[in-house]
Design a protein around this motif. Sequence first.
Motif, PDB file in Angstrom:
ATOM      1  N   THR A 197     -25.811 -41.999  -5.387  1.00  0.00           N
ATOM      2  CA  THR A 197     -25.263 -42.725  -6.537  1.00  0.00           C
ATOM      3  C   THR A 197     -26.396 -43.019  -7.507  1.00  0.00           C
ATOM      4  O   THR A 197     -27.396 -43.638  -7.119  1.00  0.00           O
ATOM      5  CB  THR A 197     -24.605 -44.041  -6.103  1.00  0.00           C
ATOM      6  OG1 THR A 197     -23.553 -43.763  -5.189  1.00  0.00           O
ATOM      7  CG2 THR A 197     -24.065 -44.800  -7.302  1.00  0.00           C
ATOM      8  N   PHE A 198     -26.260 -42.603  -8.746  1.00  0.00           N
ATOM      9  CA  PHE A 198     -27.292 -42.844  -9.760  1.00  0.00           C
ATOM     10  C   PHE A 198     -26.699 -43.738 -10.840  1.00  0.00           C
ATOM     11  O   PHE A 198     -25.707 -43.387 -11.480  1.00  0.00           O
ATOM     12  CB  PHE A 198     -27.778 -41.535 -10.367  1.00  0.00           C
ATOM     13  CG  PHE A 198     -29.146 -41.630 -10.994  1.00  0.00           C
ATOM     14  CD1 PHE A 198     -30.251 -41.082 -10.361  1.00  0.00           C
ATOM     15  CD2 PHE A 198     -29.330 -42.266 -12.209  1.00  0.00           C
ATOM     16  CE1 PHE A 198     -31.526 -41.174 -10.939  1.00  0.00           C
ATOM     17  CE2 PHE A 198     -30.582 -42.366 -12.787  1.00  0.00           C
ATOM     18  CZ  PHE A 198     -31.690 -41.809 -12.149  1.00  0.00           C
ATOM     19  N   TRP A 200     -26.601 -45.364 -14.414  1.00  0.00           N
ATOM     20  CA  TRP A 200     -27.015 -44.955 -15.760  1.00  0.00           C
ATOM     21  C   TRP A 200     -26.844 -46.159 -16.693  1.00  0.00           C
ATOM     22  O   TRP A 200     -25.762 -46.432 -17.200  1.00  0.00           O
ATOM     23  CB  TRP A 200     -26.174 -43.776 -16.229  1.00  0.00           C
ATOM     24  CG  TRP A 200     -26.786 -42.986 -17.338  1.00  0.00           C
ATOM     25  CD1 TRP A 200     -26.408 -42.993 -18.646  1.00  0.00           C
ATOM     26  CD2 TRP A 200     -27.870 -42.062 -17.239  1.00  0.00           C
ATOM     27  NE1 TRP A 200     -27.192 -42.131 -19.371  1.00  0.00           N
ATOM     28  CE2 TRP A 200     -28.103 -41.534 -18.532  1.00  0.00           C
ATOM     29  CE3 TRP A 200     -28.688 -41.633 -16.187  1.00  0.00           C
ATOM     30  CZ2 TRP A 200     -29.106 -40.608 -18.797  1.00  0.00           C
ATOM     31  CZ3 TRP A 200     -29.682 -40.691 -16.457  1.00  0.00           C
ATOM     32  CH2 TRP A 200     -29.889 -40.200 -17.735  1.00  0.00           C
ATOM     33  N   GLY A 244     -26.282 -38.510 -20.548  1.00  0.00           N
ATOM     34  CA  GLY A 244     -25.424 -39.000 -19.480  1.00  0.00           C
ATOM     35  C   GLY A 244     -24.043 -38.397 -19.465  1.00  0.00           C
ATOM     36  O   GLY A 244     -23.399 -38.350 -18.407  1.00  0.00           O
ATOM     37  N   VAL A 249     -22.713 -39.766 -12.988  1.00  0.00           N
ATOM     38  CA  VAL A 249     -23.410 -41.043 -12.858  1.00  0.00           C
ATOM     39  C   VAL A 249     -22.400 -42.178 -12.916  1.00  0.00           C
ATOM     40  O   VAL A 249     -21.254 -42.002 -13.331  1.00  0.00           O
ATOM     41  CB  VAL A 249     -24.468 -41.230 -13.971  1.00  0.00           C
ATOM     42  CG1 VAL A 249     -25.582 -40.211 -13.839  1.00  0.00           C
ATOM     43  CG2 VAL A 249     -23.816 -41.146 -15.352  1.00  0.00           C
ATOM     44  N   THR A 250     -22.857 -43.349 -12.511  1.00  0.00           N
ATOM     45  CA  THR A 250     -22.088 -44.583 -12.703  1.00  0.00           C
ATOM     46  C   THR A 250     -22.684 -45.317 -13.895  1.00  0.00           C
ATOM     47  O   THR A 250     -23.860 -45.698 -13.873  1.00  0.00           O
ATOM     48  CB  THR A 250     -22.149 -45.466 -11.449  1.00  0.00           C
ATOM     49  OG1 THR A 250     -21.449 -44.820 -10.380  1.00  0.00           O
ATOM     50  CG2 THR A 250     -21.505 -46.818 -11.711  1.00  0.00           C
ATOM     51  N   TRP A 251     -21.890 -45.499 -14.922  1.00  0.00           N
ATOM     52  CA  TRP A 251     -22.368 -46.180 -16.131  1.00  0.00           C
ATOM     53  C   TRP A 251     -22.420 -47.686 -15.875  1.00  0.00           C
ATOM     54  O   TRP A 251     -21.429 -48.286 -15.458  1.00  0.00           O
ATOM     55  CB  TRP A 251     -21.442 -45.882 -17.309  1.00  0.00           C
ATOM     56  CG  TRP A 251     -21.429 -44.439 -17.719  1.00  0.00           C
ATOM     57  CD1 TRP A 251     -20.703 -43.439 -17.144  1.00  0.00           C
ATOM     58  CD2 TRP A 251     -22.177 -43.836 -18.774  1.00  0.00           C
ATOM     59  NE1 TRP A 251     -20.948 -42.248 -17.779  1.00  0.00           N
ATOM     60  CE2 TRP A 251     -21.846 -42.458 -18.776  1.00  0.00           C
ATOM     61  CE3 TRP A 251     -23.077 -44.317 -19.707  1.00  0.00           C
ATOM     62  CZ2 TRP A 251     -22.393 -41.563 -19.696  1.00  0.00           C
ATOM     63  CZ3 TRP A 251     -23.624 -43.432 -20.634  1.00  0.00           C
ATOM     64  CH2 TRP A 251     -23.286 -42.082 -20.619  1.00  0.00           C
ATOM     65  N   LEU A 473     -31.740 -35.296 -12.256  1.00  0.00           N
ATOM     66  CA  LEU A 473     -30.356 -35.356 -11.787  1.00  0.00           C
ATOM     67  C   LEU A 473     -29.667 -34.004 -11.853  1.00  0.00           C
ATOM     68  O   LEU A 473     -28.892 -33.633 -10.959  1.00  0.00           O
ATOM     69  CB  LEU A 473     -29.579 -36.377 -12.626  1.00  0.00           C
ATOM     70  CG  LEU A 473     -29.560 -37.804 -12.090  1.00  0.00           C
ATOM     71  CD1 LEU A 473     -28.813 -38.721 -13.041  1.00  0.00           C
ATOM     72  CD2 LEU A 473     -28.929 -37.842 -10.715  1.00  0.00           C
ATOM     73  N   SER A 484     -22.799 -36.097  -5.334  1.00  0.00           N
ATOM     74  CA  SER A 484     -22.665 -37.302  -6.160  1.00  0.00           C
ATOM     75  C   SER A 484     -21.604 -38.234  -5.597  1.00  0.00           C
ATOM     76  O   SER A 484     -20.636 -37.808  -4.962  1.00  0.00           O
ATOM     77  CB  SER A 484     -22.312 -36.911  -7.591  1.00  0.00           C
ATOM     78  OG  SER A 484     -23.303 -36.093  -8.153  1.00  0.00           O
ATOM     79  N   ASP A 486     -19.822 -42.366  -6.697  1.00  0.00           N
ATOM     80  CA  ASP A 486     -19.898 -43.514  -7.590  1.00  0.00           C
ATOM     81  C   ASP A 486     -20.279 -44.765  -6.804  1.00  0.00           C
ATOM     82  O   ASP A 486     -20.293 -44.786  -5.567  1.00  0.00           O
ATOM     83  CB  ASP A 486     -18.607 -43.708  -8.383  1.00  0.00           C
ATOM     84  CG  ASP A 486     -17.397 -43.977  -7.500  1.00  0.00           C
ATOM     85  OD1 ASP A 486     -17.543 -44.659  -6.470  1.00  0.00           O
ATOM     86  OD2 ASP A 486     -16.298 -43.506  -7.850  1.00  0.00           O
TER      87      ASP A 486
END
Length: 790
Positions: A197-198, A200, A244, A249-251, A473, A484, A486
């Motif tokens: 989980t990244f 952003w 992004g 990614v998770t904003w 990424l 990936s 979330d």
Amino acid sequence: MAEAADFQGTSASPARRWLRRAGALLTGAPLLAGLLQLPAAGPAQAASSDTVSVSLDSLSPSAPTDGDTLTVSGTVTNNGKQAVTDAHVGLRVGSQLTTRSEIDSVARHSDELQGSTGSEVDDKYEDKFDTLAPGVAQHFSVSVPVDKLDLGEDGVYELGVTLSGETSSQSWDQVLGIQRTFLPWQSSEADTKTKTTFLWPLISTVRMTAKTGAGELQTPEFLDDDLAKELAPGGRLAQMVDLGKDLDVTWVIDPDLLASVDAMAAGNYRIQGADGTSTAGSREHQTVAKQWLAVLQKAVAGKEVVALPFADPDLASLAHNGTSVTGSLSHLKDATDVAATTVKTVLHVTPSTDFAWPVNGAVDPSIMKVATSAGADRVIARSDSLQETAGLSYTPSAPRPVGGGTTAVVADARLSTAFEDDLSKAGSATLAVQRFLAQSLELNAQTDKQRSIVVAPQRMPTASQAQAMAAALKALQGGTWSQSQDLTAAAKDKPDPGATTRIPSRSAYPKSLRRQELPRTAFEQIARTQDKLDKFQVILSDQSRVVTPFGRAVNREMSTSWRGRSDAADGYRGGVEAWLDELADQVKLIDKSETKLSGRSATIPVTVQNNLVQPVGHLVLRLTSTMPTRLKIGGKAYSEQRVDVSGGHSQSVKFTTSANANGRVTVIAQLYTEDGLEYGDPVSFDVKVTEVTPTVMLVIGGGVLLLVLAGFRMYTQRKRAAARQAEDDGPDTAGENPDEPGNPAGPGDRLTKETDSAPGADGPEQPSDPAPDTAPESADPSGTGERVDR
């Protein structure tokens, strides 16, 4: 020095000691000269030099697989004073790195000549230079098929890019410069992939003030126009969105940023000037804001969006310095409540508000308590704060149940801090990307157990840092060992039973972070501002015009973005409070001069002025006498009246007073809210009762007495006249009511009348004679129902 000795074969200090001993035994100069020219001296001198710097600007692909060709490019710069001849750039593959700590060690010494990096790859794969002049940088590019690198099993390998050559003083081939990096090697799909989980982050500094225009649009005012630079093409926030939108990614978004950009997009915003004035924002910046929001709306569609509390409040500062100040926690609740509404209004997506994110993921019990006080039940921590104590041989999954229904989502510290350095140069960015990928692959290789790993980078990456993050990424998401996921899914993943769940003590909180916190005085000022706002809003007919901008400004006063900017934070809080004071002072009492009472009672007017554009009410004006025995207001010590004043108008309120004695009395006028709280400053003025002398009182008394006597004399005269009239009406009606019909006057009445009017009855009436009290005599009876006026 141990590493230097290992590389050079003998260190400088042992060599000198050996020479001194040799000199003591052998006094011959030729032998000493021969010792000074031992072949070992050449490599030792070369190893300690930093003649050439190597910058690795590009490595593609970042994570090669079978059949790929690795291309490495960059620049070499001769930092020495002598030209380098017969130079070439070559690649060296070192041994496989089997732990994450080994990767850290190589990264710390990435450009040091000491140490071995393995043998150079076939000389067919090198870039040659005849001469490398001093101070000159030259580009290089080396391409080699991956199968020529002799890589073994899957894993992380040290890769060295070296510049070798000769100088006039050292005429043998030697390594003059090196840059080490990492080569992640996963030849095929991994049996078990790490769920990564990244986060952003879309977060900026505080931009908007509490000021708004007086019109219906309530034009907002900004501290400066720097936000437009971040939104413009190439700007930091523009880069974050452009990069992004193509990533899984998770904003993580601060709603205050959205509110600020949305206000710019509306076009009716102003920029605060140094002299207190403001200027209108440009139409060009309005267009930039609109375009940025449009791109962001598309980028987040279908993606997970996490909304932080409005203005990203500093949870650690609040926990350590704010909880002892009454009302501080309520601001966090307000910021959380408005977050979801703001994001949904601007981006048309429903965000998650279940997560709290302390600065750098550093936690202690007080931070955890504050973080969850506004409804969030998941706290994003970091592994360098919530460290492993169970001696696990691998990095556990992110979720940790820490009690009370709260989950600590622990981000990996190595991966999260991989992009914090200055990455404005291509060489630094490439090294950051390769290190990140190496750590990720090594983490995946620790165990066959699938885990959920969270990456929480710095809150406000620069444009160059964002570019490096995106490059890493893309390589990771296109690689063979990661998939990936979330943030919500990661938080719900099954916790590792061996992972630590103990929150570190308060004393373990980093001192470097504590020094940046908002002080207690900041929260005391926030509380004071809120108290003033509470008093002010009560009197307003449209509270939202004030409560909304000031409420959001109070949230901004607690923002994490103030860390490291204490002077700016102080200035912002002072500006908010000063503006609120200025608005509240628009409703006030007008000063009065001394008032004189000419008698024992009078009416005193007090004027209330409202310079706001909206009507005010719910106010009570109290007028108080400081000496009620001498002067009373409305018959007592004080009197109150409700006050309602239209926008831009004044109203005079009149109070009835009565004086019991002569002299001067101080009177105090004070506005109150309906709940009994003082509003604004009081106004004091003197009331002087004019002196009333005894002579004047005697004259007034004599006049009143004369009026009474005159009235009594008129009354008696009328009564006697009525009696005579009755006698003149005759004896037949004696003893009966002369006013009744059918009773003619008797002889006695007639006689009495004649007698009273005998003098001068037959003579002519003199001008000075008084008018007769009765009508001319008549023998006719009175008419029925006629009343004789006496």
